[in-house]
Design a protein around this motif. Structure first.
Motif, mmCIF file in Angstrom:
data_model
loop_
_atom_site.group_PDB
_atom_site.id
_atom_site.type_symbol
_atom_site.label_atom_id
_atom_site.label_comp_id
_atom_site.label_asym_id
_atom_site.label_seq_id
_atom_site.Cartn_x
_atom_site.Cartn_y
_atom_site.Cartn_z
ATOM 1 N N TRP A 297 6.949 9.656 -0.019
ATOM 2 C CA TRP A 297 7.135 11.098 0.488
ATOM 3 C C TRP A 297 6.186 12.069 -0.388
ATOM 4 C CZ3 TRP A 297 9.658 12.035 4.619
ATOM 5 C CH2 TRP A 297 10.842 10.964 4.897
ATOM 6 N N GLY A 298 5.667 11.761 -1.622
ATOM 7 C CA GLY A 298 4.789 12.437 -2.301
ATOM 8 C C GLY A 298 5.483 13.580 -2.932
ATOM 9 N N VAL A 299 6.753 13.460 -3.024
ATOM 10 C CA VAL A 299 7.781 14.521 -3.677
ATOM 11 C C VAL A 299 8.453 13.783 -4.800
ATOM 12 C CG1 VAL A 299 9.651 16.103 -3.214
ATOM 13 C CG2 VAL A 299 7.727 15.741 -1.566
ATOM 14 N N PRO A 300 8.233 14.395 -6.263
ATOM 15 C CA PRO A 300 9.487 13.681 -7.094
ATOM 16 C C PRO A 300 10.677 13.697 -6.811
ATOM 17 C CG PRO A 300 7.777 15.367 -8.051
ATOM 18 C CD PRO A 300 7.676 15.502 -6.568
ATOM 19 N N LEU A 301 11.333 14.691 -6.439
ATOM 20 C CA LEU A 301 12.713 14.557 -6.236
ATOM 21 C C LEU A 301 13.303 13.513 -5.202
ATOM 22 C CD1 LEU A 301 15.641 15.892 -6.394
ATOM 23 C CD2 LEU A 301 15.242 17.303 -4.281
ATOM 24 N N LEU A 302 12.383 13.312 -4.221
ATOM 25 C CA LEU A 302 12.556 12.130 -3.157
ATOM 26 C C LEU A 302 12.071 10.908 -3.622
ATOM 27 C CD1 LEU A 302 12.104 14.119 0.030
ATOM 28 C CD2 LEU A 302 14.014 14.020 -1.281
ATOM 29 N N ASP A 303 11.118 10.634 -4.270
ATOM 30 C CA ASP A 303 10.201 9.474 -4.620
ATOM 31 C C ASP A 303 10.947 8.806 -5.771
ATOM 32 O OD1 ASP A 303 8.660 9.477 -2.420
ATOM 33 O OD2 ASP A 303 7.117 10.595 -3.597
ATOM 34 N N ARG B 76 7.700 21.935 4.450
ATOM 35 C CA ARG B 76 6.720 20.963 3.880
ATOM 36 C C ARG B 76 7.047 19.901 2.868
ATOM 37 N NH1 ARG B 76 2.645 20.235 7.097
ATOM 38 N NH2 ARG B 76 1.348 19.782 5.531
ATOM 39 N N VAL B 77 7.211 18.816 3.145
ATOM 40 C CA VAL B 77 7.490 17.568 2.417
ATOM 41 C C VAL B 77 6.346 16.976 1.987
ATOM 42 C CG1 VAL B 77 8.975 15.607 2.041
ATOM 43 C CG2 VAL B 77 9.943 17.469 3.377
ATOM 44 N N GLY B 78 5.602 17.298 0.683
ATOM 45 C CA GLY B 78 4.456 16.772 0.421
ATOM 46 C C GLY B 78 3.426 17.093 1.634
ATOM 47 N N PRO B 79 2.583 16.171 2.297
ATOM 48 C CA PRO B 79 1.658 16.649 3.306
ATOM 49 C C PRO B 79 2.354 16.841 4.675
ATOM 50 C CG PRO B 79 1.696 14.215 2.895
ATOM 51 C CD PRO B 79 2.617 14.760 1.973
ATOM 52 N N ARG B 80 3.469 16.619 5.094
ATOM 53 C CA ARG B 80 4.111 16.573 6.333
ATOM 54 C C ARG B 80 5.112 17.670 6.666
ATOM 55 N NH1 ARG B 80 6.198 10.405 5.841
ATOM 56 N NH2 ARG B 80 6.059 10.974 3.593
ATOM 57 N N THR B 81 5.424 17.797 7.805
ATOM 58 C CA THR B 81 6.471 18.994 8.267
ATOM 59 C C THR B 81 7.560 18.092 8.601
ATOM 60 O OG1 THR B 81 4.685 20.534 9.131
ATOM 61 C CG2 THR B 81 7.022 20.548 9.864
ATOM 62 N N CYS B 82 8.710 18.351 7.838
ATOM 63 C CA CYS B 82 9.858 17.519 8.092
ATOM 64 C C CYS B 82 11.327 18.858 8.181
ATOM 65 C CB CYS B 82 10.133 16.648 6.943
ATOM 66 S SG CYS B 82 8.642 15.714 6.590
ATOM 67 N N TRP B 83 12.102 17.965 8.402
ATOM 68 C CA TRP B 83 13.583 18.756 8.422
ATOM 69 C C TRP B 83 14.598 17.995 7.816
ATOM 70 C CZ3 TRP B 83 9.915 18.928 12.186
ATOM 71 C CH2 TRP B 83 9.883 20.220 12.720
ATOM 72 N N PHE B 84 15.618 18.583 7.067
ATOM 73 C CA PHE B 84 16.755 17.934 6.292
ATOM 74 C C PHE B 84 17.809 17.688 7.215
ATOM 75 C CE2 PHE B 84 13.834 18.585 2.841
ATOM 76 C CZ PHE B 84 13.895 17.682 2.159
ATOM 77 N N ALA B 85 18.782 16.807 6.988
ATOM 78 C CA ALA B 85 19.952 16.783 7.378
ATOM 79 C C ALA B 85 20.849 16.272 6.475
ATOM 80 C CB ALA B 85 19.968 16.100 8.701
#
Length: 245
Positions: free
Chosen positions: A59-65, A141-150
């Motif tokens: 993901w390129g995001v500390p919280l998720l990686d 914006r989740v790292g370089p991508r456009t995403c949604w959470f659920a």
């Protein structure tokens, strides 16, 4: 035929007027209700978010990686505050403590929504708060991508009827487990964490003043689309309740 467009100054003036109107309306409603303009009544509870991490840092995001466990303050609510006998959009607000580092929480606002790649962007009223998923509606914006959470309940909990009072009684008997998921544009949901909600917090309708634009985590930013308008509404709601900022 040449398309006519408003000059930038006119567009800026219209946007500023719209933001002022949103702030004023939210302030008035919050002052009248003595509660948030939307989602005025709620049930608070404690939660833990467990993130297994991504071995390839996908993901390129500390919280998720990065693997971790975070304390969460959660608030279930009804969007319009309609009578419990009527369907309403349910909200689930999450404040993930230290998600961006010590003393830096991350706020995530979720609303009852559909499951498919179209309906997951649509708020859906329900009678039963745990009968389906909660979606962010707003893109991130989740790292370089456009995403949604659920957040998707692991069990449908169809027995929970009657809105917030029934949800409170249910939580007093058993924990509620939801899978925190992320989906990129046009992609299926991918689980990234497990959220376990328990009734340890005092039962009160008071809101922490969740604001996803003020409380962010590195690499996770809500979409700028409608951002200024939403921020104006959040600020007006806080002002109506006598909160700073």
């Amino acid at each position: 035929m040449r398309r006519l467009t408003a000059p930038p100054a006119a567009r800026d003036a219209a946007a500023a007027a719209t933001h002022r109107l949103a702030r004023t309306a939210a302030r008035s409603v919050a002052r009248l209700r003595r509660a948030p303009a939307l989602h005025p009544d709620g049930v608070n509870c404690s939660a833990l978010l467990s993130v297994p991490g991504s071995p390839h840092r996908a993901w390129g995001v500390p919280l998720l990686d990065d693997p971790g466990t975070y304390e969460v303050t959660a608030r279930w609510s009804r969007a319009l505050g309609l009578p419990q006998s009527l369907p309403d959009g349910f909200g689930l607000a999450l404040r993930v403590e230290d998600a961006g580092g010590p003393g830096q929480p991350w706020d995530l606002l979720l609303t009852t929504s559909g499951r498919g790649r179209v309906l997951r962007h649509v708020p859906l009223p329900r009678y039963r708060p745990l009968a389906g998923p909660y979606g962010s509606l707003t893109a991130y914006r989740v790292g370089p991508r456009t995403c949604w959470f659920a957040a998707v309940p692991r069990d449908p909990h169809h027995a929970v009827r009657g809105g917030l009072p029934a949800l409170r009684r249910h939580l007093l008997r058993t924990d509620v487990v939801l899978d925190l998921c992320v989906a990129a544009r046009g992609q299926p949901w991918r689980p990234v964490g497990v959220l376990v909600l328990t009734p340890r917090l005092p039962w009160t309708g008071t809101s922490l003043g969740y604001d996803p634009y003020r409380h962010t985590a590195p690499g996770l930013r809500p979409s700028a689309r409608l951002g200024p308008l939403r921020q104006a509404a959040y600020a007006g709601s806080r002002a109506g309740r006598g909160q700073d900022g």
